[in-house]
Design a protein around this motif. Structure first.
Motif, PDB file in Angstrom:
ATOM      1  N   THR A 273       8.126   3.998  -1.091  1.00  0.00           N
ATOM      2  CA  THR A 273       7.212   3.189  -1.911  1.00  0.00           C
ATOM      3  C   THR A 273       6.810   1.916  -1.178  1.00  0.00           C
ATOM      4  O   THR A 273       5.636   1.517  -1.204  1.00  0.00           O
ATOM      5  N   ALA A 274       7.767   1.274  -0.520  1.00  0.00           N
ATOM      6  CA  ALA A 274       7.481   0.017   0.160  1.00  0.00           C
ATOM      7  C   ALA A 274       6.492   0.208   1.310  1.00  0.00           C
ATOM      8  O   ALA A 274       5.538  -0.570   1.468  1.00  0.00           O
ATOM      9  N   ARG A 277       3.094   0.866  -0.033  1.00  0.00           N
ATOM     10  CA  ARG A 277       2.521  -0.372  -0.575  1.00  0.00           C
ATOM     11  C   ARG A 277       1.998  -1.260   0.552  1.00  0.00           C
ATOM     12  O   ARG A 277       0.899  -1.815   0.454  1.00  0.00           O
ATOM     13  N   CYS A 278       2.775  -1.383   1.633  1.00  0.00           N
ATOM     14  CA  CYS A 278       2.328  -2.203   2.761  1.00  0.00           C
ATOM     15  C   CYS A 278       1.093  -1.608   3.427  1.00  0.00           C
ATOM     16  O   CYS A 278       0.183  -2.340   3.846  1.00  0.00           O
ATOM     17  N   ARG A 280      -1.157   0.162   1.965  1.00  0.00           N
ATOM     18  CA  ARG A 280      -2.303   0.008   1.061  1.00  0.00           C
ATOM     19  C   ARG A 280      -2.799  -1.424   1.023  1.00  0.00           C
ATOM     20  O   ARG A 280      -4.004  -1.678   0.971  1.00  0.00           O
ATOM     21  N   THR A 281      -1.886  -2.381   1.060  1.00  0.00           N
ATOM     22  CA  THR A 281      -2.275  -3.793   0.963  1.00  0.00           C
ATOM     23  C   THR A 281      -2.465  -4.454   2.327  1.00  0.00           C
ATOM     24  O   THR A 281      -2.746  -5.653   2.386  1.00  0.00           O
ATOM     25  N   GLN A 283      -0.268  -5.324   4.526  1.00  0.00           N
ATOM     26  CA  GLN A 283       0.722  -6.363   4.763  1.00  0.00           C
ATOM     27  C   GLN A 283       1.696  -5.921   5.857  1.00  0.00           C
ATOM     28  O   GLN A 283       1.894  -4.723   6.069  1.00  0.00           O
ATOM     29  N   GLU A 341       9.802  -7.901   3.189  1.00  0.00           N
ATOM     30  CA  GLU A 341       8.402  -7.648   2.821  1.00  0.00           C
ATOM     31  C   GLU A 341       7.962  -8.666   1.775  1.00  0.00           C
ATOM     32  O   GLU A 341       8.687  -8.882   0.780  1.00  0.00           O
TER      33      GLU A 341
END
Length: 427
Positions: A273-274, A277-278, A280-281, A283, A341
């Motif tokens: 998931t992390a 998420r990174c 997608r964003t 980051q 993160e």
């Protein structure tokens, strides 16, 4: 059933195609023999010698042997082959006349014996070629008819089969809904404290068995005259207990029993998931692979209880150093992983690592003994070093082993990570 029908139809169509090809090959063999006989007859008519006659008879005999084989089983094809055999026999008779013509004085002219034989040869060969064409067309037509019948049968069976499947599905759905509704009504009655009602059972399926067991449960409750409030309290107590057990089991499955940190499997799930998420964003993040040095010596000198105490204190140091949103896991005996993160630059990561080094430098207390331990830290950056968990683990693990080559608590980064962040200050 439908899949079997389709497979059988394909197999049947393949067999029909193979039979058609076999028949066409046989027709081709006959055609080849007739062409060979025609060429030998042409030589005989041109040269009128004994050698040409012998070769023609050989070609005639080969055609006769081929036609006498049982090549076909269909009635119309057998008739055509019989006609070819008859015409081939006529050619044999004509060859006998050619033998006599060779022995007599040869004369040219269309009305001469040689001319008459040539005309008869041509007419017979033409008739044989016409019958051969009929045989070929008949083989193709039979194949087409057979394939059409198979396709029609398959379509019909699939339509019927689909209708049967649909009917069975609707019947099953209706039965399921009926039993499920009856079971739902029984559960609602139980929730209201009505222990007298019973679910009517008409079938013997799984839901009917469940309904029967439900009736037995209500009858047992009724016989023991449990009041509604007592039953509700008991249900609430058991539900709460089950929920607590479920939460405990879930926590035990996802956390290390000693340090209470995430386990390896739970960490991998969190990382999926992390990382997503990174990605997608857009980051950045960092993965710290920490391996304790001199931990085996503590176990050997002071016992496993001392080692467990060290691991617990290390876990507390990690929790106190990083943010609450960061992920910490124990993945092995003395191996830990931290996921930071988000991060803006490598300097932030180095700051965290320096805090960890300061914490590791402090002695840890076990009974009356102060224990010192070092750590080797390898770092992998997302997305500079890798964009997948396996790649990040490999980079961090490799850097950790490089750090082990240096005495004391140290850390290592990859070269491209040091230039991947414009404001990173590397000593």
């Amino acid at each position: 059933m439908l899949t079997s029908i389709i497979l059988i139809s394909f197999i049947t169509l393949k067999e029909i195609q193979m039979q058609t090809n076999s028949q066409l090959y046989q027709v081709s063999d006959i055609e080849h023999k007739i062409d060979l006989l025609s060429s030998k007859l042409w030589l005989l008519q041109q040269y009128h010698d004994e050698d040409a006659l012998v070769q023609t008879r050989d070609a005639h005999e080969e055609l006769k042997l081929l036609l006498n084989k049982k090549l076909f089983t269909h009635k119309n094809k057998i008739i055509i082959v019989a006609n070819l055999i008859r015409m081939n026999a006529n050619l044999g008779t004509l060859l006998e006349l050619s033998q006599k013509d060779l022995e007599s004085q040869f004369r040219h002219g269309i009305t001469s014996p040689a001319g008459m034989l040539s005309a008869r040869y041509s007419m017979t060969l033409q008739s044989m070629n016409e019958d051969l064409g009929k045989l070929e067309r008949l083989a193709i037509k039979d194949s087409e008819i057979s394939q059409r019948k198979i396709l029609f049968a398959v379509i019909l069976l699939m339509v019927v089969g689909s209708a049967v499947v649909m009917a069975l599905t609707l019947f099953t759905l209706k039965t399921f809904n009926t039993n499920l509704n009856a079971l739902t009504v029984g559960i609602k009655d139980l929730a209201k404290g009505n222990l007298n009602s019973r679910i009517e059972i008409h079938d013997t399926d799984e839901l009917s068995i469940l309904a029967e067991q439900f009736n037995l449960m209500k009858r047992s409750l009724e016989e023991t005259t449990i009041k509604k409030d007592q039953l509700q309290l008991e249900v609430d107590r058991q539900t709460k207990e089950l929920q607590q057990q479920r939460e405990e089991f879930q926590h035990q499955a996802n956390h290390d029993s000693l340090t209470k940190l995430y386990s390896r499997s739970a960490f991998e799930e969190q990382m999926k998931t992390a990382i997503a998420r990174c990605g997608r964003t857009k980051q950045s993040a960092a993965l710290l692979f920490i391996d304790l040095d001199r931990f085996k010596a503590i176990n050997d000198c002071h016992g496993h209880a001392a080692g467990d105490a060290v691991l617990i204190q290390i876990a507390q140091k990690l929790l106190q150093t990083v943010r609450s949103s960061d992920i910490i896991a124990r993945i092995g005996g003395d191996e830990f992983i931290i996921w930071l993160e988000p991060i803006e630059n490598a300097t932030q990561v180095i700051t965290v690592i320096n805090k960890l080094i300061e914490e590791f430098a402090l002695p840890m207390q076990y009974q009356d003994v102060e224990l010192l331990i070092d750590a080797s830290i390898g770092v992998g950056f997302f997305p500079i070093d890798a964009t997948e968990l396996s790649g990040l683990l490999k980079v961090a693990d490799d850097n950790m082993y490089k750090a082990k080559e240096i005495d004391g608590t140290t850390f290592q980064l990859t070269n491209k990570a040091t230039v991947g962040f414009s404001d990173a200050k590397m000593a």
